[in-house]
Design a protein around this motif. Structure first.
Motif, mmCIF file in Angstrom:
data_model
loop_
_atom_site.group_PDB
_atom_site.id
_atom_site.type_symbol
_atom_site.label_atom_id
_atom_site.label_comp_id
_atom_site.label_asym_id
_atom_site.label_seq_id
_atom_site.Cartn_x
_atom_site.Cartn_y
_atom_site.Cartn_z
ATOM 1 N N ASP A 76 0.973 -1.283 -0.089
ATOM 2 C CA ASP A 76 0.131 -0.064 -0.043
ATOM 3 C C ASP A 76 0.897 1.216 -0.011
ATOM 4 O O ASP A 76 1.346 1.662 1.441
ATOM 5 N N ARG A 77 0.659 2.058 -0.729
ATOM 6 C CA ARG A 77 1.672 3.478 -1.286
ATOM 7 C C ARG A 77 0.498 4.029 -1.095
ATOM 8 O O ARG A 77 0.867 5.417 -1.152
ATOM 9 N N ASP A 78 -0.636 4.519 -0.792
ATOM 10 C CA ASP A 78 -1.093 5.203 -0.256
ATOM 11 C C ASP A 78 -2.278 5.533 0.539
ATOM 12 O O ASP A 78 -2.916 6.252 0.987
ATOM 13 N N ASP A 79 -1.440 5.066 1.817
ATOM 14 C CA ASP A 79 -2.000 4.721 2.857
ATOM 15 C C ASP A 79 -1.300 6.152 3.852
ATOM 16 O O ASP A 79 0.433 5.489 4.016
ATOM 17 N N PRO A 80 -1.788 6.896 4.356
ATOM 18 C CA PRO A 80 -0.951 8.233 5.312
ATOM 19 C C PRO A 80 -0.251 6.892 6.190
ATOM 20 O O PRO A 80 1.292 7.916 6.965
ATOM 21 N N LEU A 81 -0.608 6.478 6.877
ATOM 22 C CA LEU A 81 -0.538 5.266 8.282
ATOM 23 C C LEU A 81 0.669 5.095 7.739
ATOM 24 O O LEU A 81 1.801 4.833 8.182
ATOM 25 N N VAL A 82 1.185 4.340 6.488
ATOM 26 C CA VAL A 82 1.353 2.943 6.113
ATOM 27 C C VAL A 82 2.891 3.887 5.893
ATOM 28 O O VAL A 82 3.871 3.379 6.131
ATOM 29 N N LEU A 83 2.654 4.640 5.039
ATOM 30 C CA LEU A 83 4.127 5.609 4.796
ATOM 31 C C LEU A 83 4.863 6.239 5.839
ATOM 32 O O LEU A 83 5.693 6.784 5.587
ATOM 33 N N ALA A 84 4.089 7.321 6.979
ATOM 34 C CA ALA A 84 4.842 7.459 7.733
ATOM 35 C C ALA A 84 5.113 6.593 8.361
ATOM 36 O O ALA A 84 6.957 6.687 9.239
ATOM 37 N N MET A 85 4.283 5.795 8.801
ATOM 38 C CA MET A 85 6.122 4.750 10.093
ATOM 39 C C MET A 85 6.628 4.198 8.955
ATOM 40 O O MET A 85 7.532 3.182 9.798
ATOM 41 N N VAL A 86 6.348 3.766 7.998
ATOM 42 C CA VAL A 86 7.494 2.875 6.977
ATOM 43 C C VAL A 86 8.371 4.163 6.422
ATOM 44 O O VAL A 86 10.128 4.107 6.499
ATOM 45 N N GLY A 87 7.828 5.459 5.910
ATOM 46 C CA GLY A 87 9.433 6.670 6.049
ATOM 47 C C GLY A 87 10.017 6.880 7.068
ATOM 48 O O GLY A 87 11.714 6.506 7.242
ATOM 49 N N ASP A 88 10.064 7.031 8.849
ATOM 50 C CA ASP A 88 10.289 6.425 9.898
ATOM 51 C C ASP A 88 11.489 5.719 9.998
ATOM 52 O O ASP A 88 12.967 5.729 9.754
ATOM 53 N N ALA A 89 11.160 4.645 9.662
ATOM 54 C CA ALA A 89 11.761 3.433 10.090
ATOM 55 C C ALA A 89 12.714 3.605 8.580
ATOM 56 O O ALA A 89 13.919 3.094 8.993
ATOM 57 N N LEU A 90 12.145 3.610 7.409
ATOM 58 C CA LEU A 90 13.666 3.444 6.556
ATOM 59 C C LEU A 90 14.676 4.837 6.770
ATOM 60 O O LEU A 90 16.109 4.673 6.921
ATOM 61 N N ALA A 91 14.730 5.737 7.363
ATOM 62 C CA ALA A 91 15.224 7.408 7.467
ATOM 63 C C ALA A 91 16.083 7.341 8.708
ATOM 64 O O ALA A 91 17.330 7.038 8.708
ATOM 65 N N TYR A 92 15.525 6.393 10.534
ATOM 66 C CA TYR A 92 16.182 6.349 11.030
ATOM 67 C C TYR A 92 16.897 4.817 11.315
ATOM 68 O O TYR A 92 17.852 5.234 12.334
ATOM 69 N N VAL A 93 15.694 3.913 11.689
ATOM 70 C CA VAL A 93 16.309 2.359 11.771
ATOM 71 C C VAL A 93 17.479 2.255 10.482
ATOM 72 O O VAL A 93 18.460 1.036 10.999
ATOM 73 N N LEU A 94 17.408 2.853 9.159
ATOM 74 C CA LEU A 94 17.532 1.722 8.239
ATOM 75 C C LEU A 94 18.953 3.171 7.645
ATOM 76 O O LEU A 94 19.623 2.530 6.289
ATOM 77 N N GLY A 95 19.100 4.397 8.144
ATOM 78 C CA GLY A 95 19.769 5.241 7.555
ATOM 79 C C GLY A 95 19.628 5.486 5.977
ATOM 80 O O GLY A 95 19.852 6.170 5.109
ATOM 81 N N LYS A 96 18.225 5.415 5.408
ATOM 82 C CA LYS A 96 17.715 5.935 4.038
ATOM 83 C C LYS A 96 16.671 6.937 4.170
ATOM 84 O O LYS A 96 15.605 6.942 3.987
ATOM 85 N N VAL A 97 17.626 7.967 4.800
ATOM 86 C CA VAL A 97 16.702 9.007 4.557
ATOM 87 C C VAL A 97 16.111 9.866 3.332
ATOM 88 O O VAL A 97 15.125 10.610 3.664
ATOM 89 N N GLU A 98 16.488 9.793 2.831
ATOM 90 C CA GLU A 98 16.284 10.223 1.781
ATOM 91 C C GLU A 98 15.023 10.002 0.793
ATOM 92 O O GLU A 98 13.970 10.135 1.252
ATOM 93 N N GLU A 99 15.078 8.819 1.114
ATOM 94 C CA GLU A 99 13.427 7.354 0.450
ATOM 95 C C GLU A 99 12.498 7.788 1.348
ATOM 96 O O GLU A 99 10.970 7.444 0.895
ATOM 97 N N GLY A 100 13.078 7.229 3.274
ATOM 98 C CA GLY A 100 12.373 7.897 4.362
ATOM 99 C C GLY A 100 11.358 9.027 4.101
ATOM 100 O O GLY A 100 10.312 9.254 4.296
#
Length: 523
Positions: A349-373
């Motif tokens: 799901d790329r259209d649910d803001p809840l999903v996008l926000a939680m995944v974005g934070d995990a990518l940026a903070y946990v995985l260091g993929k800041v731009e993508e997150g």
């Protein structure tokens, strides 16, 4: 107006000076003297200025003025010899030289456990219809069904917040009222909203009933009330009916697309949804045991419905919480799990803001993929401008990318969307970092001071307090702040900070470590 400096708060409306939570007695003239000095702290104030403003031009001896000045210094823990806050400039006058945070709207009270006290003044109403949804009472026979009632409310808030025609207060703030007797008009003032929705949830067997009433918090008038019944398998339709009825009551001319945006059916499996709600409840407990249990429940939910995107996103978010709180056991393994959960969620799901926000934070903070997150978080905000968590995570992501102005805006938006948020300390710490990297050291110190008042053990705020003092040339204050930081983290040293993998840019880390060396942190 309320001013904050060191351990003090100065309220001009209530005419109160407080040190932490204790009121400091002051005479009216001493209070007026302090207020005048603080308000005019950008310049040197002459004796004539004081006489004109405080004594209405009446003649006053130097001895009397000195007596009032000494009393003012004593009230704020200063002295004529130290002149830490009120400085005397011979033959010129006086100046308040302490670092001050000026707050024209409510700010959070002093706490020691990370909770947030209610503000006491009113926030300005937004330009669009504004709403707070209070926790619904659990009328089920089983008190353990609280998580279900809370989940119902959270989903109603989520649906309402997707309407770009509304301003919706975040769950983290409204749930501070849970279990308390509430005055709806007071809630409206504290949260800065015109409308308040309250109600109850009753779950008995295969039946669910939601009762709700909408109140105009500015007048106390009841605008709308209704009762919604359904079978448990139709619970998502039930939530949609509540959300759409509220939107229709508040904004009858809102476009149909706005109402449709509030609707969403995340899963076909009520059992998976139930486990998801339990995991969500664990997440909000913000404890290590809750985090462990939440991750286990996520695995159960995803095994029941492998297509339930929000479950995977919540799992990734739990790993971000795990890292932020220092609960990691095997960081490499946990990063791999977070990556797998995040990728699966966004794949579904790329259209649910809840999903996008939680995944974005995990990518940026946990995985260091800041731009993508960051891209995912910004997409979440575009879809749901009321998403306070996305604003908070977006602020940190912008900070890691070096875009301080954007970070400041996101942090400020988060604090308005969630005025009583228990994680307000994180936003204030983020503001401190943004100001520090921009060279606004006094502003950085003011933000760090508020963050420490809210959460005394948060290391990030202590970093900025130490660094701000150091770069402003206040060596003694920097050394004292550094000692407090080292007491919280005895193993901390400059080389450790330099080696530690962090999302911040190298240039920003160098600014911090330069300040830490000045403050006396060991290499």
């Amino acid at each position: 107006m309320r001013y904050f400096f060191e351990d003090y708060s100065f309220d001009t409306e209530k005419r109160e000076l407080r040190r932490r939570s204790e009121i400091v007695p002051t005479t009216p003239q001493v209070f007026d003297l302090l207020e005048y000095l603080i308000r005019n702290r950008d310049r040197v104030v002459s004796k004539d200025d004081l006489v004109t403003s405080i004594w209405n031009g009446r003649a006053i001896s130097d001895a009397a003025l000195t007596t009032r000045l000494n009393a003012a210094r004593t009230a704020i823990g200063d002295s004529g010899g130290e002149q830490r806050l009120i400085k005397t400039l011979p033959r010129k006058g006086l100046r308040f030289v302490g670092s001050v945070s000026e707050v024209p709207e409510p700010i959070y009270g002093a706490v020691t456990d990370g909770s947030v006290e209610s503000p006491e003044a009113s926030l300005a109403l937004p330009d669009k219809p504004s709403l707070a949804v209070l926790p619904f009472a659990n009328l089920s026979l089983d008190p353990d069904q609280d998580y279900f009632a809370d989940g119902m409310v959270e989903d109603i808030i989520t649906g309402l917040s997707r309407s770009k025609s509304l301003f919706v207060i975040a769950r983290q703030s409204t749930f501070t009222y849970k279990g308390k007797a509430t005055d709806v008009q007071k809630v409206g003032r504290e949260l800065g909203v015109r409308y308040v929705l309250e109600g109850s949830v009753r779950k008995e067997g295969n039946r669910v009933r939601i009762s709700g009433q909408l109140i105009d918090a500015t007048t106390g008038l009841h605008l709308w009330a209704d009762r919604f019944d359904s079978q448990l398998e139709d619970v998502f339709d039930l939530q949609d009916r509540v959300a759409c009825s509220v939107i229709g009551a508040i904004s009858p001319r809102v476009e149909r697309a706005e109402i449709e945006r509030a609707k969403r059916k995340p899963t076909e499996s009520l059992t998976a949804y139930d486990y998801y709600l339990r995991a969500l409840s664990c997440n909000y407990r913000n404890t290590r045991a809750g985090n462990d249990e939440g991750l286990k429940l996520i695995k159960v939910a995803s095994s029941i419905d492998p297509e339930f995107a929000a479950t995977y996103a919540l799992g990734a978010n739990l790993h971000a919480q795990r890292k932020a709180c220092g609960w990691s056991i095997d960081p490499a393994l946990e990063r791999a799990e977070a990556s797998q959960l995040a990728n699966r969620a966004i794949e579904l799901d790329r259209d649910d803001p809840l999903v996008l926000a939680m995944v974005g934070d995990a990518l940026a903070y946990v995985l260091g993929k800041v731009e993508e997150g960051t891209d995912l978080i910004l997409r979440a905000i575009e879809l749901d401008p009321n998403h306070a968590n996305a604003r908070l995570w977006g602020g940190w992501a912008h900070l890691w990318l070096g875009d301080g102005d954007a970070a400041v805006q996101q942090f400020q938006d988060m604090l308005r969307l969630s005025p009583l948020d228990p994680r307000a300390y994180s936003a204030h710490s983020g503001l401190g970092f943004a100001h520090f990297f921009a060279g606004r050291h006094d502003d950085a110190l003011a933000s760090a001071t508020i963050a420490i008042r809210l959460q005394p053990s948060f290391l990030g705020a202590h970093y900025i307090r130490t660094a701000s003092h150091a770069m402003s040339g206040r060596l003694e204050d920097a050394q004292a702040a550094c000692a407090a930081l080292m007491q919280l983290s005895p193993a901390l040293c400059v080389s450790l900070i330099e080696r530690r993998p962090r999302p911040f840019r190298k240039a920003d880390v160098e600014k911090l470590t330069q300040a830490f060396r000045i403050a006396g942190m060991p290499d």
